[in-house]
Design an enzyme around this catalytic site. Sequence first.
Site, PDB file in Angstrom:
ATOM      1  N   LYS A  97       0.853  -1.194   0.000  1.00 29.22           N
ATOM      2  CA  LYS A  97       0.000   0.000   0.000  1.00 29.22           C
ATOM      3  C   LYS A  97       0.888   1.243   0.000  1.00 29.22           C
ATOM      4  O   LYS A  97       1.781   1.380   0.838  1.00 29.22           O
ATOM      5  CB  LYS A  97      -0.903   0.041   1.223  1.00 29.22           C
ATOM      6  CG  LYS A  97      -1.789   1.293   1.246  1.00 29.22           C
ATOM      7  CD  LYS A  97      -2.801   1.240   2.366  1.00 29.22           C
ATOM      8  CE  LYS A  97      -2.336   1.890   3.644  1.00 29.22           C
ATOM      9  NZ  LYS A  97      -2.256   3.357   3.616  1.00 29.22           N
ATOM     10  N   ASP A 111      -3.457   4.313  -1.998  1.00 28.92           N
ATOM     11  CA  ASP A 111      -4.408   4.786  -0.978  1.00 28.92           C
ATOM     12  C   ASP A 111      -4.364   6.312  -0.901  1.00 28.92           C
ATOM     13  O   ASP A 111      -3.798   6.877   0.030  1.00 28.92           O
ATOM     14  CB  ASP A 111      -4.013   4.137   0.357  1.00 28.92           C
ATOM     15  CG  ASP A 111      -4.865   4.577   1.527  1.00 28.92           C
ATOM     16  OD1 ASP A 111      -6.005   5.019   1.318  1.00 28.92           O
ATOM     17  OD2 ASP A 111      -4.373   4.468   2.676  1.00 28.92           O
ATOM     18  N   LYS A 143      -7.257   8.316  -1.395  1.00 25.45           N
ATOM     19  CA  LYS A 143      -8.544   8.789  -0.860  1.00 25.45           C
ATOM     20  C   LYS A 143      -9.049  10.066  -1.530  1.00 25.45           C
ATOM     21  O   LYS A 143      -9.239  11.105  -0.871  1.00 25.45           O
ATOM     22  CB  LYS A 143      -8.451   9.015   0.646  1.00 25.45           C
ATOM     23  CG  LYS A 143      -8.058   7.785   1.451  1.00 25.45           C
ATOM     24  CD  LYS A 143      -8.145   8.051   2.948  1.00 25.45           C
ATOM     25  CE  LYS A 143      -7.742   6.875   3.807  1.00 25.45           C
ATOM     26  NZ  LYS A 143      -6.291   6.564   3.811  1.00 25.45           N
ATOM     27  N   ASP A 196     -13.307  15.132  -4.578  1.00 25.23           N
ATOM     28  CA  ASP A 196     -13.339  16.430  -5.268  1.00 25.23           C
ATOM     29  C   ASP A 196     -14.536  16.398  -6.214  1.00 25.23           C
ATOM     30  O   ASP A 196     -15.326  15.450  -6.192  1.00 25.23           O
ATOM     31  CB  ASP A 196     -12.006  16.655  -6.014  1.00 25.23           C
ATOM     32  CG  ASP A 196     -11.669  18.134  -6.187  1.00 25.23           C
ATOM     33  OD1 ASP A 196     -12.596  18.927  -6.488  1.00 25.23           O
ATOM     34  OD2 ASP A 196     -10.499  18.502  -6.037  1.00 25.23           O
ATOM     35  N   THR A 245     -11.710   5.328  10.345  1.00 25.02           N
ATOM     36  CA  THR A 245     -11.786   4.684  11.664  1.00 25.02           C
ATOM     37  C   THR A 245     -11.359   5.645  12.776  1.00 25.02           C
ATOM     38  O   THR A 245     -11.580   5.369  13.952  1.00 25.02           O
ATOM     39  CB  THR A 245     -10.913   3.404  11.703  1.00 25.02           C
ATOM     40  OG1 THR A 245      -9.645   3.691  11.112  1.00 25.02           O
ATOM     41  CG2 THR A 245     -11.569   2.280  10.949  1.00 25.02           C
ATOM     42  N   ARG A 276       2.730  -0.769  10.856  1.00 27.99           N
ATOM     43  CA  ARG A 276       3.801  -0.841  11.842  1.00 27.99           C
ATOM     44  C   ARG A 276       4.093  -2.213  12.432  1.00 27.99           C
ATOM     45  O   ARG A 276       5.265  -2.509  12.703  1.00 27.99           O
ATOM     46  CB  ARG A 276       3.539   0.201  12.944  1.00 27.99           C
ATOM     47  CG  ARG A 276       3.777   1.629  12.434  1.00 27.99           C
ATOM     48  CD  ARG A 276       3.079   2.669  13.257  1.00 27.99           C
ATOM     49  NE  ARG A 276       1.638   2.588  13.117  1.00 27.99           N
ATOM     50  CZ  ARG A 276       0.787   3.376  13.752  1.00 27.99           C
ATOM     51  NH1 ARG A 276       1.240   4.300  14.571  1.00 27.99           N
ATOM     52  NH2 ARG A 276      -0.507   3.242  13.558  1.00 27.99           N
TER      53      ARG A 276
HETATM   54  O1  C5P Z   1       0.693   1.055  11.059  1.00 28.23           O
HETATM   55  P1  C5P Z   1      -0.752   0.673  10.925  1.00 28.23           P
HETATM   56  O2  C5P Z   1      -0.965  -0.844  10.833  1.00 28.23           O
HETATM   57  O3  C5P Z   1      -1.637   1.313  11.966  1.00 28.23           O
HETATM   58  O4  C5P Z   1      -1.157   1.256   9.494  1.00 28.23           O
HETATM   59  C1  C5P Z   1      -2.486   1.268   9.030  1.00 28.23           C
HETATM   60  C2  C5P Z   1      -2.526   1.917   7.681  1.00 28.23           C
HETATM   61  O5  C5P Z   1      -3.892   1.984   7.243  1.00 28.23           O
HETATM   62  C3  C5P Z   1      -2.008   3.352   7.637  1.00 28.23           C
HETATM   63  O6  C5P Z   1      -1.388   3.544   6.358  1.00 28.23           O
HETATM   64  C4  C5P Z   1      -3.245   4.201   7.764  1.00 28.23           C
HETATM   65  O7  C5P Z   1      -3.122   5.444   7.119  1.00 28.23           O
HETATM   66  C5  C5P Z   1      -4.284   3.334   7.030  1.00 28.23           C
HETATM   67  N1  C5P Z   1      -5.664   3.568   7.420  1.00 28.23           N
HETATM   68  C6  C5P Z   1      -6.123   3.416   8.732  1.00 28.23           C
HETATM   69  N2  C5P Z   1      -7.442   3.640   9.031  1.00 28.23           N
HETATM   70  C7  C5P Z   1      -8.312   4.018   8.075  1.00 28.23           C
HETATM   71  C8  C5P Z   1      -7.859   4.161   6.754  1.00 28.23           C
HETATM   72  C9  C5P Z   1      -6.517   3.923   6.469  1.00 28.23           C
HETATM   73  O8  C5P Z   1      -5.354   3.054   9.616  1.00 28.23           O
HETATM   74  N3  C5P Z   1      -9.582   4.200   8.364  1.00 28.23           N
END
Ligand code: C5P
Length: 233
Positions: A32, A59, A61, A64, A119, A211
């Site tokens: 991603k 990703d 998003k 517009d 979220t 992460r």
């Molecule tokens: O590091 P982590 O597992 O928290 O990363 C989650 C990824 O998913 C990040 O790139 C974050 O921007 C993305 N994301 C999220 N919640 C959302 C939409 C996207 O955590 N609702």
Amino acid sequence: MAKDVIIACDFDSAEKTLAFLDLFKGKKPFVKIGMELFYAAGPDIVRAIKERGHKVFLDLKLHDIPNTVKKSMAVLSSLGADICNLHAAGTKAMMTAALEGLTRPDGTRPLLIAVTQLTSTDEEAMKRDLLIEKPMKEVVRHYAMNAKEAGLDGVVCSPLEAGEVHEACGKEFLTVTPGVRFADGDKGDQKRVMTPAEARKAGSDYIVVGRPITAAADPVAAYERCVKEFLEA
Ligand code: C5P
């Protein structure tokens, strides 16, 4: 139905991203690319990762006016992305225009999925800041149905909402879910989390994991653990 783990490569340069992917040797995990990396490294990073043989979820998003989204999606599609996304809040007209823009001259196109509610947004903020009075579940369900009616392939949502989305839109409608953590891992800033196995049981088709893999002492081992727990649940 494809089920896979997508690694959120939230790095601030092409060098760091490619060095991270080098760790995987012959393996080609689904990647991603979010706003941070895209804005830092530009469209070339999408081409570079595609040339290495990875699938790419771009990703960005989009949100517009329909004409701008249509033309921007045409550019993203030409980079070879496998999945693109936008905010369902942009309306059905915007989603329909996006699909038109994504369709390549040969008739193929990336999958298109919609963010329902982030979220990070809770019911209180929805009510206070956005004047949306309905419960979160109803809002997510309604936005997912709008996306389906516009012809999209699925949504980004919490694994907690994946079952609800499949119930409303069918089991073929994709649920791509961030907020995944190992049972023994650090939650970071994610509040509502599920393990890979729980996400699979809840109905997630793709889990997006950042992460827990990118910051692990051994990222390849963490990725393999994640795939095993998700696919064997
Ligand atoms: O590091 P982590 O597992 O928290 O990363 C989650 C990824 O998913 C990040 O790139 C974050 O921007 C993305 N994301 C999220 N919640 C959302 C939409 C996207 O955590 N609702």
